[in-house]
Design a protein around this motif. Structure first.
Motif, PDB file in Angstrom:
ATOM      1  N   LEU A 192       0.819  -1.207   0.000  1.00  0.00           N
ATOM      2  CA  LEU A 192       0.000   0.000   0.000  1.00  0.00           C
ATOM      3  C   LEU A 192       0.856   1.261   0.000  1.00  0.00           C
ATOM      4  N   LEU A 193       1.963   1.224   0.739  1.00  0.00           N
ATOM      5  CA  LEU A 193       2.754   2.428   0.955  1.00  0.00           C
ATOM      6  C   LEU A 193       3.861   2.654  -0.070  1.00  0.00           C
ATOM      7  N   VAL A 194       4.315   1.585  -0.720  1.00  0.00           N
ATOM      8  CA  VAL A 194       5.381   1.728  -1.734  1.00  0.00           C
ATOM      9  C   VAL A 194       4.777   1.565  -3.112  1.00  0.00           C
ATOM     10  N   PRO A 195       5.017   2.511  -4.021  1.00  0.00           N
ATOM     11  CA  PRO A 195       5.878   3.694  -3.933  1.00  0.00           C
ATOM     12  C   PRO A 195       5.162   5.003  -3.611  1.00  0.00           C
ATOM     13  N   ALA A 196       3.898   4.947  -3.202  1.00  0.00           N
ATOM     14  CA  ALA A 196       3.160   6.192  -2.972  1.00  0.00           C
ATOM     15  C   ALA A 196       3.777   7.032  -1.862  1.00  0.00           C
ATOM     16  N   VAL A 197       4.213   6.363  -0.787  1.00  0.00           N
ATOM     17  CA  VAL A 197       4.723   7.076   0.389  1.00  0.00           C
ATOM     18  C   VAL A 197       6.237   6.945   0.523  1.00  0.00           C
ATOM     19  N   GLY A 198       6.758   5.760   0.287  1.00  0.00           N
ATOM     20  CA  GLY A 198       8.187   5.511   0.431  1.00  0.00           C
ATOM     21  C   GLY A 198       8.736   4.749  -0.754  1.00  0.00           C
ATOM     22  N   ARG A 199      10.069   4.680  -0.828  1.00  0.00           N
ATOM     23  CA  ARG A 199      10.701   4.019  -1.971  1.00  0.00           C
ATOM     24  C   ARG A 199      11.189   2.619  -1.653  1.00  0.00           C
ATOM     25  N   LYS A 200      11.294   2.272  -0.354  1.00  0.00           N
ATOM     26  CA  LYS A 200      11.878   0.986   0.000  1.00  0.00           C
ATOM     27  C   LYS A 200      11.442   0.574   1.391  1.00  0.00           C
ATOM     28  N   VAL A 201      11.285  -0.754   1.578  1.00  0.00           N
ATOM     29  CA  VAL A 201      10.969  -1.316   2.889  1.00  0.00           C
ATOM     30  C   VAL A 201      12.159  -2.132   3.386  1.00  0.00           C
ATOM     31  N   ILE A 202      12.528  -1.910   4.641  1.00  0.00           N
ATOM     32  CA  ILE A 202      13.504  -2.760   5.321  1.00  0.00           C
ATOM     33  C   ILE A 202      12.743  -3.569   6.356  1.00  0.00           C
TER      34      ILE A 202
END
Length: 361
Positions: A192-202
């Motif tokens: 849901l959040l990538v790429p609208a909010v952030g570019r990468k998940v750790i």
């Protein structure tokens, strides 16, 4: 609904930015809500409202709530009523949203909000899965408390997802999202959040405290760099070299956007925290870092010094506020340089009152 993701390869996003496979598509649209619209929270909400998740053209308007209503009203005015709507209270967000992103200023406010959420959901239990996404920078052990609160409500999960990046980074949807918690919840929220909010998940596993520990490690690196740059700028002025040469060196040799931004703020005495990171937030984070390093017997003396300079800068600013001499109602944490300047015999915030120093504009 138009998005900025038309040319994005889903397979590329999965392999490069999200460590989880895409979940099975739901038959119903996901309602996303935001609680807390500070400098970072408002930008995350704006980007989600404008862009939405990949592959969901009929994404419903997000629901937003903020303790100061004007911030929610401003956001809706910016993105349009068809993309965002204001909740009457935070309980409405908790009840009606499937995914709730929370971004608040400090631990006490976070705890208070979750107590209200817990009371609300116990009184009116959810009938479908619900995920709370805690993005605030809080002390890790608080996350364990929140997890207990949330897990007492049926069909409800908590993941911690502190974000790494300045407002400039957040505006460009380039935040790094650090996640801990239950696997399926992280999987759903990531997409849901990538790429609208952030570019990468750790992904840091199932322990909700781990991502917050990592966020504080990240902030220690940022704060440490700001402290060193503040010291270098002060030294350059006292030695007659000039801070402009330090800025040039950073631009040529260490051109990280956030470091350049903080260098420019310190050089030109632009310490307005309205659109940055307040010094109160910096002191809160430095306090958490020092407490955490003491817990693990892992000293960070650079952060001890930075903490002292932050306190000095805040003390000076509070005095100026009382005397009616400040230009900035909220001091940005780049104001840390006031601590190094005072220690070097210079004026904390006003370079025009210094003699025998050099800093060409």
């Amino acid at each position: 609904m138009s998005t900025n993701h038309d040319n994005v390869s889903l397979e590329g996003v999965h392999s490069q930015a999200i460590p989880f496979p895409k979940p099975v598509a739901s038959k119903t649209s996901v309602q996303i809500g935001f609680i807390g619209l500070g400098n970072i929270g408002s930008l995350m909400a704006q980007n989600m409202a404008r862009k939405g998740p990949i592959g969901e053209p009929n994404f419903p308007a997000i629901m937003v709530w903020n303790r100061t209503p004007s911030k929610a009203e401003k956001l809706v005015a910016m993105v349009g009523k068809e993309k965002a709507r204001i909740a009457q209270d935070l309980e409405q967000v908790a009840q009606e949203c499937d995914v709730v992103v929370i971004n608040l200023a400090n631990d006490d406010v976070v705890r208070t909000v979750y107590l209200r959420i817990q009371a609300c959901l116990k009184q009116s239990p959810p009938t479908r899965n619900k995920i709370f996404v805690e993005t605030s920078t809080i002390y890790p052990s608080l996350a364990a408390e929140l997890d207990v609160m949330v897990s007492q409500c049926p069909l409800t999960r908590l993941i911690t997802c502190p974000v790494i990046g300045s407002p400039i980074v957040a505006e460009k949807s380039e935040l790094i999202l650090v996640m801990s918690g239950e696997y399926r919840s992280k999987q759903e929220v990531s997409h849901l959040l990538v790429p609208a909010v952030g570019r990468k998940v750790i992904d840091l596993g199932g322990d909700v405290q781990k991502s917050l520990t990592f966020k504080l490690i990240g902030n220690s690196m940022i704060l440490g760099n700001i402290e060193v740059i503040a010291e270098a700028l002060t030294f350059a002025e006292k030695s007659g070299i000039g801070g402009h040469h330090v800025e040039h060196l950073i631009r040529e040799y260490l051109p990280a956007p956030s470091m350049l931004s903080y260098t420019q703020k310190m050089r030109h005495a632009n310490f307005d925290g309205k659109n940055g990171f307040s010094i109160d937030g910096g002191i809160k984070d430095a306090t958490h870092i020092r407490r955490l390093t003491a817990h693990y017997n892992s000293p960070m003396p650079g952060i001890d010094v930075a903490h002292q300079n932050l306190l000095t800068a805040r003390a000076l600013h509070e005095r100026h506020v009382k005397e009616g001499k400040t230009r900035w109602p909220t001091l940005d944490w780049s104001g840390i340089i006031a601590g190094t300047r005072v220690a070097a015999g210079l004026n904390g915030f006003d370079k025009t009152k210094d003699f025998g120093t050099l800093d060409e504009q």
